[in-house]
Each structure stands twice: as structure tokens, then as C-alpha cells.
Design a protein around this motif. Sequence first.
Motif, mmCIF file in Angstrom:
data_model
loop_
_atom_site.group_PDB
_atom_site.id
_atom_site.type_symbol
_atom_site.label_atom_id
_atom_site.label_comp_id
_atom_site.label_asym_id
_atom_site.label_seq_id
_atom_site.Cartn_x
_atom_site.Cartn_y
_atom_site.Cartn_z
ATOM 1 N N VAL A 181 24.402 31.427 25.025
ATOM 2 C CA VAL A 181 24.080 29.949 25.717
ATOM 3 C C VAL A 181 23.365 29.083 24.463
ATOM 4 N N LEU A 182 22.927 29.716 23.339
ATOM 5 C CA LEU A 182 22.258 29.111 22.271
ATOM 6 C C LEU A 182 23.377 28.434 21.528
ATOM 7 N N LEU A 183 24.525 28.793 21.484
ATOM 8 C CA LEU A 183 25.377 28.026 20.595
ATOM 9 C C LEU A 183 25.602 26.707 21.240
ATOM 10 N N PRO A 184 25.993 26.301 22.374
ATOM 11 C CA PRO A 184 26.275 24.832 23.073
ATOM 12 C C PRO A 184 24.840 24.281 22.953
ATOM 13 N N LEU A 185 23.698 24.789 22.930
ATOM 14 C CA LEU A 185 22.279 24.317 22.888
ATOM 15 C C LEU A 185 22.140 23.874 21.288
ATOM 16 N N TYR A 186 22.679 24.734 20.140
ATOM 17 C CA TYR A 186 22.498 24.334 19.009
ATOM 18 C C TYR A 186 23.296 23.130 18.764
ATOM 19 N N LEU A 187 24.398 23.205 19.051
ATOM 20 C CA LEU A 187 25.493 21.913 18.886
ATOM 21 C C LEU A 187 25.082 20.693 19.505
ATOM 22 N N LEU A 188 24.400 20.793 20.569
ATOM 23 C CA LEU A 188 23.821 19.613 21.345
ATOM 24 C C LEU A 188 22.718 19.009 20.562
ATOM 25 N N LYS A 189 21.834 19.843 19.884
ATOM 26 C CA LYS A 189 20.718 19.481 19.244
ATOM 27 C C LYS A 189 21.206 18.768 17.870
ATOM 28 N N ALA A 209 12.347 26.967 29.877
ATOM 29 C CA ALA A 209 11.721 27.311 28.264
ATOM 30 C C ALA A 209 12.607 26.798 27.204
ATOM 31 N N LEU A 210 13.922 27.220 27.470
ATOM 32 C CA LEU A 210 14.734 26.840 26.215
ATOM 33 C C LEU A 210 14.906 25.529 26.039
ATOM 34 N N SER A 211 15.057 24.667 27.194
ATOM 35 C CA SER A 211 15.365 23.098 27.009
ATOM 36 C C SER A 211 14.262 22.421 26.325
ATOM 37 N N ARG A 212 13.006 23.120 26.740
ATOM 38 C CA ARG A 212 11.670 22.511 25.975
ATOM 39 C C ARG A 212 11.588 22.712 24.797
ATOM 40 N N PHE A 213 12.014 24.168 24.395
ATOM 41 C CA PHE A 213 12.151 24.410 22.911
ATOM 42 C C PHE A 213 13.154 23.566 21.990
ATOM 43 N N VAL A 214 14.037 23.297 22.254
ATOM 44 C CA VAL A 214 15.143 22.483 21.873
ATOM 45 C C VAL A 214 14.375 21.085 21.730
ATOM 46 N N VAL A 232 18.878 16.817 29.311
ATOM 47 C CA VAL A 232 20.389 17.209 29.059
ATOM 48 C C VAL A 232 20.609 18.637 28.759
ATOM 49 N N CYS A 233 19.381 19.254 27.996
ATOM 50 C CA CYS A 233 19.591 20.534 27.777
ATOM 51 C C CYS A 233 19.619 21.635 28.785
ATOM 52 N N GLU A 234 18.812 21.242 29.933
ATOM 53 C CA GLU A 234 18.381 22.003 31.168
ATOM 54 C C GLU A 234 19.816 22.149 31.735
#
Length: 262
Positions: A213-221, A151-156, A246-248
Motif C-alpha cells: 500500500v506504500l507504493l501507491p501512496l508514494y506515487l500519489l505524493k 495514521a498513514l494518510s496523515r503521515f503522507v 485522498v490518501c485515506e
Amino acid sequence: MKREISIFFTALMYYTRIPCPGWVVYQESYLHQATRYFPFIGWLIGFFAGLLFLAASYLFGTALGIILSMAGSILLTGAFHEDGFADACDGFGGGWTKERILEIMKDSRVGTYGVVGLILILAVKFFSLQQMVSNSMQPLVLLLLFMTAHALSRFVASTFLFTHTYVRLSEDSKVKPVAQGGEKHNFFIGAALAFIPLLTLLYFTGKPLLITVLLPLYLLKLYLGRYFTKWIGGYTGDSLGATQQVCEVLIYLTFIVLWKFT
């Protein structure tokens, strides 16, 4: 209500191979609105992948359980995101101008960069999942982990529709149509749907730090956004597929680290 149901089934029809009712007719306007259900599609794929893993690992062991789970999720989506990741690897790996990168990504054939990229990301995914499930997690927690990651990877990936410009090789290009021009309410609905599995996971594990986990996802985005903009001036459908993959993997890796130190 019927329109909303049609929008949901449009998302299901476009992003998965799950059969939809015969009365559902594809409309481009529905596809744009279907973005809000992208994370919910992640719920379904993650639940299916987690359930398949639990059943297969009970019968055949952990390693085969993970392989069958990965294969099941790929079949359920028609390798939609893996295909985008491979095309992105080929495009950004083999092209040095915007036009050349887009031209390579448009090509349906998979090159060396795509093959190597797929092998590596699937290998990292396999060993990440193997490490995750070795922590003797309860079945419900494992299901929530799968659902959260999907879910999170698709949202990003979907956030690019709200923050960046869609790019195509030519104005009349019809290759790999993708939703464009996201509206704010779709963003917030998608965010709510994406965060529900994560918040549920926090509740059942008693590990509130997992939300980091939201922090590295935000930085990756941020990084991917700058990278895509630098080379092609925005995003393509393949960019979104690559982002999801990549997010997953990043979510799995982050959970491994957080689980160890919380």
C-alpha cells in the motif's frame, strides 16, 4: 517531559476537537514540533471511528454503521481535513493563476467544485468501507485497518512539510496557520508512529503483501507534490487536508484490491 506533553496536547488541540487540559497554551513553536504526533492523532481518530463502526453496525447494520463512523470521525476533527479538501477543490478547480487559486482557497465559502468534490470523496469512502467490511474481517483487523488508514494518510500529508515550501497569499496572512519547516527527527518519529498500525495489521492478518500500500501512496505524493508546485509553488494547509482525504480513500481502495488477491 512537560514540554513534550504540551507539544502532544498542542497537536491534539489543533487537529481535533478532543478537550485538552486548561493549562495547555497554544504556542506556534509547539505547533511546528507537533507534526511528529500527526500520525498518532490518526491512531486515535481511526480507533474511535473503528470502534464506533463496530458498535453501530452491531445495532443498526453495516450501512448505518459506516455512516455513523464517518460522521463521528468528522465531528471529532471538526471536519478539519474535509474543509481543506473542499477549499482545494474550489481553488484548483476555479483558479488559473497562483494568486487566484490562493485567493479562492482563502475564502471560507464553499463553491460548486468543493461541494461536488466532497460528495464524491465521501461517497467513494462509504462504498470503499462497505466493500472492505464485507470481507468478514475480525473486529481487531477492522480496528487496525481504520487506524492504519488514518495514521498513514496523515503521515503522507505531513511529509510536505519536509519536502516542499509553504505558500501563503501574502506574507502577513494569518489564515489557517499550519506547521512549517519540518525537522528531520520529527519526520522519523512521525514515520515510526505511522507504520506501527500497518506492521501490526500485517502480523495479525498474515498478509505481508499489504505493505505494498506504500507504493501507491508514494506515487500519489509525488503527483500531488508536482501538481501543487506547478500551480501555486508549494503547499498550503488546504493542500495538506486534501492530501489526507485522498490518501485515506486510496488506502481503502488499495486494501480492497490486495485483500482480493492475497
